[in-house]
Motif scaffolding. Sequence first.
Motif, PDB file in Angstrom:
ATOM      1  N   ARG A   1       0.803  -1.221   0.000  1.00 48.03           N
ATOM      2  CA  ARG A   1       0.000   0.000   0.000  1.00 48.03           C
ATOM      3  C   ARG A   1       0.838   1.275   0.000  1.00 48.03           C
ATOM      4  NH1 ARG A   1      -2.694  -2.922   3.950  1.00 48.03           N
ATOM      5  NH2 ARG A   1      -2.101  -1.456   5.560  1.00 48.03           N
ATOM      6  N   HIS A   2       2.067   1.194  -0.477  1.00 47.46           N
ATOM      7  CA  HIS A   2       2.903   2.373  -0.635  1.00 47.46           C
ATOM      8  C   HIS A   2       3.467   2.407  -2.057  1.00 47.46           C
ATOM      9  CE1 HIS A   2       2.981   1.830   3.799  1.00 47.46           C
ATOM     10  NE2 HIS A   2       2.902   3.142   3.782  1.00 47.46           N
ATOM     11  N   ILE A   3       3.777   3.598  -2.543  1.00 49.32           N
ATOM     12  CA  ILE A   3       4.288   3.776  -3.898  1.00 49.32           C
ATOM     13  C   ILE A   3       5.800   3.641  -3.898  1.00 49.32           C
ATOM     14  CG2 ILE A   3       4.536   5.411  -5.790  1.00 49.32           C
ATOM     15  CD1 ILE A   3       1.852   6.604  -5.007  1.00 49.32           C
ATOM     16  N   VAL A   4       6.302   2.807  -4.778  1.00 47.59           N
ATOM     17  CA  VAL A   4       7.746   2.594  -4.898  1.00 47.59           C
ATOM     18  C   VAL A   4       8.356   3.735  -5.711  1.00 47.59           C
ATOM     19  CG1 VAL A   4       9.548   1.064  -5.780  1.00 47.59           C
ATOM     20  CG2 VAL A   4       7.462   0.097  -4.753  1.00 47.59           C
ATOM     21  N   VAL A   5       9.389   4.374  -5.165  1.00 40.74           N
ATOM     22  CA  VAL A   5      10.076   5.471  -5.854  1.00 40.74           C
ATOM     23  C   VAL A   5      11.583   5.239  -5.818  1.00 40.74           C
ATOM     24  CG1 VAL A   5       8.301   7.188  -5.343  1.00 40.74           C
ATOM     25  CG2 VAL A   5      10.189   6.854  -3.729  1.00 40.74           C
ATOM     26  N   ASP A   6      12.290   5.968  -6.710  1.00 37.07           N
ATOM     27  CA  ASP A   6      13.758   5.924  -6.687  1.00 37.07           C
ATOM     28  C   ASP A   6      14.273   7.134  -5.901  1.00 37.07           C
ATOM     29  OD1 ASP A   6      13.582   8.130  -8.365  1.00 37.07           O
ATOM     30  OD2 ASP A   6      14.220   7.047 -10.167  1.00 37.07           O
ATOM     31  N   SER A   7      15.566   7.383  -5.968  1.00 35.93           N
ATOM     32  CA  SER A   7      16.157   8.454  -5.167  1.00 35.93           C
ATOM     33  C   SER A   7      15.762   9.850  -5.648  1.00 35.93           C
ATOM     34  CB  SER A   7      17.689   8.325  -5.166  1.00 35.93           C
ATOM     35  OG  SER A   7      18.197   8.395  -6.491  1.00 35.93           O
ATOM     36  N   SER A   8      15.167   9.928  -6.845  1.00 39.55           N
ATOM     37  CA  SER A   8      14.666  11.206  -7.356  1.00 39.55           C
ATOM     38  C   SER A   8      13.178  11.377  -7.086  1.00 39.55           C
ATOM     39  CB  SER A   8      14.923  11.309  -8.865  1.00 39.55           C
ATOM     40  OG  SER A   8      16.295  11.235  -9.164  1.00 39.55           O
ATOM     41  N   MET A   9      12.583  10.425  -6.389  1.00 42.03           N
ATOM     42  CA  MET A   9      11.156  10.391  -6.096  1.00 42.03           C
ATOM     43  C   MET A   9      10.312  10.075  -7.328  1.00 42.03           C
ATOM     44  SD  MET A   9      10.922  10.853  -2.831  1.00 42.03           S
ATOM     45  CE  MET A   9      12.519  10.111  -2.554  1.00 42.03           C
ATOM     46  N   ARG A  10      10.926   9.461  -8.323  1.00 48.32           N
ATOM     47  CA  ARG A  10      10.185   9.049  -9.514  1.00 48.32           C
ATOM     48  C   ARG A  10       9.505   7.716  -9.270  1.00 48.32           C
ATOM     49  NH1 ARG A  10      12.485  11.554 -14.360  1.00 48.32           N
ATOM     50  NH2 ARG A  10      14.338  12.778 -13.783  1.00 48.32           N
ATOM     51  N   THR A  11       8.304   7.568  -9.818  1.00 52.08           N
ATOM     52  CA  THR A  11       7.627   6.281  -9.816  1.00 52.08           C
ATOM     53  C   THR A  11       8.003   5.554 -11.103  1.00 52.08           C
ATOM     54  OG1 THR A  11       5.627   6.954 -11.031  1.00 52.08           O
ATOM     55  CG2 THR A  11       5.694   7.422  -8.652  1.00 52.08           C
ATOM     56  N   ASN A  12       7.394   4.400 -11.348  1.00 52.21           N
ATOM     57  CA  ASN A  12       7.663   3.666 -12.585  1.00 52.21           C
ATOM     58  C   ASN A  12       6.973   4.297 -13.789  1.00 52.21           C
ATOM     59  OD1 ASN A  12       5.181   2.689 -11.270  1.00 52.21           O
ATOM     60  ND2 ASN A  12       5.009   1.332 -13.044  1.00 52.21           N
TER      61      ASN A  12
END
Length: 338
Positions: free
Chosen positions: A274-285
Amino acid sequence: MSHEEVEHVTVSSVEHDLVIVGAGPTGLFAAYYAGFRGLSVAVVDSLPELGGQITAMYPEKAILDVAGFPTVKGRDLVAGLVEQAGTASPTYLLDRTATTLEHDADGVTLGLDDGTTVRAKVMLITAGIGKFSPRPLPAGDGWLGRGVEFFVPSFEPYAGKDVVIVGGGDSAFDWALHLEPVANSVALVHRRDAFRAHARTVEQVRASSVEIITKAEVSALRDADGGSEGTLAEVEITVDGEVTSRKAQAVVAALGFIADLGPLQQWGIETRKRHIVVDSSMRTNLERVFAAGDITDYPGKVRLIAVGFGEAATAVNNAAVVIDPSAHVFPGHSSEGS
């Protein structure tokens, strides 16, 4: 513009550089930062007021872990964030839920439940835990508004009352601590003798006049006539099978919440528990879709308001480059433009 003066815009369609979904602390700070980067911004939230969970659940609570504020009430923090965000002249689309998302090479199109369409070059999701609903108190069925509440947005209604708080988490102990000097008496009832609340808060409550009753549950509520039609006058507490009665005019059911990401789960965004996966730039897929705050997940994630502020700045600065490839991720220091 103060919290009370925020205009609720009624439109059929809007177009901005950035659309933010979620008007809690992270979303409000992101709105300010978008303005700092020279971006136009719209903010969408399903709640009718700004401030997210703070406004809805604990506006009077003292918050101790925001940098620069040894202590700040929730409502005062929100008021400051709204004033700061106001420098970006955001378009607020409140009391509206984001339902559909389409994205292409040039931007995103967000559909709201009232028919409004928002077109933006980039979207930032700062929706906290998503839409949330309180876990019910079985014995409290039918008593909501007649003595049972799930939140304590104001302490004044509890002045001079006998209050029973049910739960063992941070909200239960925070409210017990804040209501203790206001109410006639406060009892905290929890089904176990171990608590999820912060250890320091637990010790503060133990040192107060609050009565802590463990291995117990509130098993029945009654009005002054012993029935269930009037306002609350008495609660029944069962401890290890033994039933006792206690005078109470208010019960706060602090049993946690059921979080629901809602339509977001149908947008193709990668999620984990129930959480959105992001990278170090706060980008999603998804291209042109970023996320920040409590709703995000990555290795080492810490869910604090202070962390959300930093993630908001990271997301907006990286989004600015997506909007204008000639821009720089680092914007310079705000003091340089003052």
